[in-house]
Design a protein around this motif. Sequence first.
Motif, PDB file in Angstrom:
ATOM      1  N   CYS A  82      44.066 -12.814 -23.231  1.00  0.00           N
ATOM      2  CA  CYS A  82      43.476 -12.770 -24.613  1.00  0.00           C
ATOM      3  C   CYS A  82      42.809 -11.617 -24.943  1.00  0.00           C
ATOM      4  O   CYS A  82      42.933 -11.064 -26.067  1.00  0.00           O
ATOM      5  N   VAL A  83      41.999 -10.885 -23.788  1.00  0.00           N
ATOM      6  CA  VAL A  83      41.305  -9.782 -24.378  1.00  0.00           C
ATOM      7  C   VAL A  83      42.365  -8.653 -24.624  1.00  0.00           C
ATOM      8  O   VAL A  83      42.403  -7.927 -25.626  1.00  0.00           O
ATOM      9  N   ALA A  84      43.502  -8.522 -23.714  1.00  0.00           N
ATOM     10  CA  ALA A  84      44.592  -7.665 -23.954  1.00  0.00           C
ATOM     11  C   ALA A  84      45.272  -7.737 -25.384  1.00  0.00           C
ATOM     12  O   ALA A  84      45.341  -6.679 -26.276  1.00  0.00           O
ATOM     13  N   VAL A  85      45.381  -9.010 -25.679  1.00  0.00           N
ATOM     14  CA  VAL A  85      46.089  -9.114 -27.219  1.00  0.00           C
ATOM     15  C   VAL A  85      44.842  -8.886 -28.093  1.00  0.00           C
ATOM     16  O   VAL A  85      45.562  -8.381 -29.165  1.00  0.00           O
ATOM     17  N   PHE A  86      43.865  -9.317 -28.222  1.00  0.00           N
ATOM     18  CA  PHE A  86      42.897  -8.794 -29.024  1.00  0.00           C
ATOM     19  C   PHE A  86      42.802  -7.377 -29.267  1.00  0.00           C
ATOM     20  O   PHE A  86      42.897  -6.898 -30.392  1.00  0.00           O
ATOM     21  N   ILE A  87      42.694  -6.657 -28.181  1.00  0.00           N
ATOM     22  CA  ILE A  87      42.575  -5.349 -28.447  1.00  0.00           C
ATOM     23  C   ILE A  87      43.762  -4.688 -28.932  1.00  0.00           C
ATOM     24  O   ILE A  87      43.888  -3.800 -29.667  1.00  0.00           O
ATOM     25  N   TRP A  88      44.993  -5.166 -28.482  1.00  0.00           N
ATOM     26  CA  TRP A  88      46.364  -4.675 -28.969  1.00  0.00           C
ATOM     27  C   TRP A  88      46.457  -4.615 -30.645  1.00  0.00           C
ATOM     28  O   TRP A  88      46.642  -4.061 -31.314  1.00  0.00           O
TER      29      TRP A  88
ATOM     30  N   ARG B 158      45.868  -1.710 -33.983  1.00  0.00           N
ATOM     31  CA  ARG B 158      47.114  -1.486 -34.565  1.00  0.00           C
ATOM     32  C   ARG B 158      47.452  -0.391 -35.175  1.00  0.00           C
ATOM     33  O   ARG B 158      48.572   0.127 -35.526  1.00  0.00           O
ATOM     34  N   HIS B 159      46.307   0.421 -35.949  1.00  0.00           N
ATOM     35  CA  HIS B 159      46.296   1.556 -36.497  1.00  0.00           C
ATOM     36  C   HIS B 159      46.751   2.725 -35.419  1.00  0.00           C
ATOM     37  O   HIS B 159      46.786   3.838 -35.936  1.00  0.00           O
TER      38      HIS B 159
ATOM     39  N   ARG C 126      47.143   2.403 -27.884  1.00  0.00           N
ATOM     40  CA  ARG C 126      46.976   0.763 -27.702  1.00  0.00           C
ATOM     41  C   ARG C 126      47.068   0.366 -26.484  1.00  0.00           C
ATOM     42  O   ARG C 126      46.414  -0.608 -26.123  1.00  0.00           O
ATOM     43  N   LEU C 127      48.063   0.895 -25.597  1.00  0.00           N
ATOM     44  CA  LEU C 127      48.316   0.257 -24.368  1.00  0.00           C
ATOM     45  C   LEU C 127      47.469   0.563 -23.326  1.00  0.00           C
ATOM     46  O   LEU C 127      46.885  -0.141 -22.549  1.00  0.00           O
ATOM     47  N   GLY C 128      46.873   1.769 -23.367  1.00  0.00           N
ATOM     48  CA  GLY C 128      45.837   2.064 -22.423  1.00  0.00           C
ATOM     49  C   GLY C 128      44.690   1.387 -22.725  1.00  0.00           C
ATOM     50  O   GLY C 128      43.856   0.917 -21.846  1.00  0.00           O
ATOM     51  N   LEU C 129      44.106   1.169 -23.847  1.00  0.00           N
ATOM     52  CA  LEU C 129      43.074   0.583 -24.337  1.00  0.00           C
ATOM     53  C   LEU C 129      43.143  -1.074 -24.003  1.00  0.00           C
ATOM     54  O   LEU C 129      42.199  -1.417 -23.517  1.00  0.00           O
TER      55      LEU C 129
ATOM     56  N   GLY D 186      40.543  -2.541 -21.213  1.00  0.00           N
ATOM     57  CA  GLY D 186      40.041  -3.808 -21.388  1.00  0.00           C
ATOM     58  C   GLY D 186      40.248  -4.844 -20.532  1.00  0.00           C
ATOM     59  O   GLY D 186      39.440  -5.669 -20.009  1.00  0.00           O
ATOM     60  N   SER D 187      41.625  -5.181 -20.285  1.00  0.00           N
ATOM     61  CA  SER D 187      41.704  -6.260 -19.320  1.00  0.00           C
ATOM     62  C   SER D 187      41.264  -5.883 -17.937  1.00  0.00           C
ATOM     63  O   SER D 187      40.752  -6.827 -17.472  1.00  0.00           O
TER      64      SER D 187
END
Length: 269
Positions: free
Chosen positions: A175-181, A185-186, A192-195, A199-200
């Motif tokens: 859930c955290v990975a999807v939320f950060i992704w 989105r900008h 985005r992948l690294g963040l 976070g995960s």
Amino acid sequence: MVLLTMTPGIVRALAEAERLSHDDFAKLQQADEPILDDVKPGNPISHSQLIDLSKLLKKHVDELPHNDEDPLPTTLAGLLHSAQVYTPPPPPTPQKSPAYLALMARLRAEEEARNYERMLHPPPTRETFTQRFPRAPMDFSIGASAPADGDEDLSYEEVHRQIILIINILISIVCVAVFIWVAARHWTVGKRLGLSLAGSLGIAVAEVAVYAGYVRKVREAKKTEKKKPEIKEIVKSWVIDKGEEKEGLVVGGKDKDVDGVRFRKGKHR
């Protein structure tokens, strides 16, 4: 070609057909049809032969004997009465070769010899570990003892709790990975992948740390609970004095009554 069994009526009709016209009766015999030389109930006869036999009997119907009690069947329906589909007998069992018989005899003799040797010298009986080492502790460990039922139930509950915890941690990470992704989105795909991965990983470390602290607290609480002294109390006792029975509540070791209760020596304070 359908083969049927001969009935007594078909046998009588064949005998009369052969008596009336030997040449026409010979035409009933075809190359690929059953032989009609040995006529008796139960032998095979084809459906086409019955049709030809019915035509032959109708052709010489005037020459047939008349018997009201047991009339001779001349129609195809009369000939088919009580007839059944012919089932050929199973083929005979092939004879066993001399080599096969010799092999079976040799194997049988060897098995009998092994059984006789086993009877004279029986193998040693198998012993369990408990029978071989009756004084050994349980579970192959020094001073180990059989676990109690409560410990087993607790271990099962612990395994179930850990499985649920792992599932919750995985759901939190996803859930955290999807939320950060989605939130980033900008940004570029690499950022985005690294963040998302960072976070995960942070959520995973936090979940593991929290669970480790919880397990440590539970373990310390169990140790503290075990260190507490066990309080034993005698709820009821009987004192027999000169044949008289006196009932009272006794707790403790000295004969000092405290509100009708005595305390025993021990860790009750």
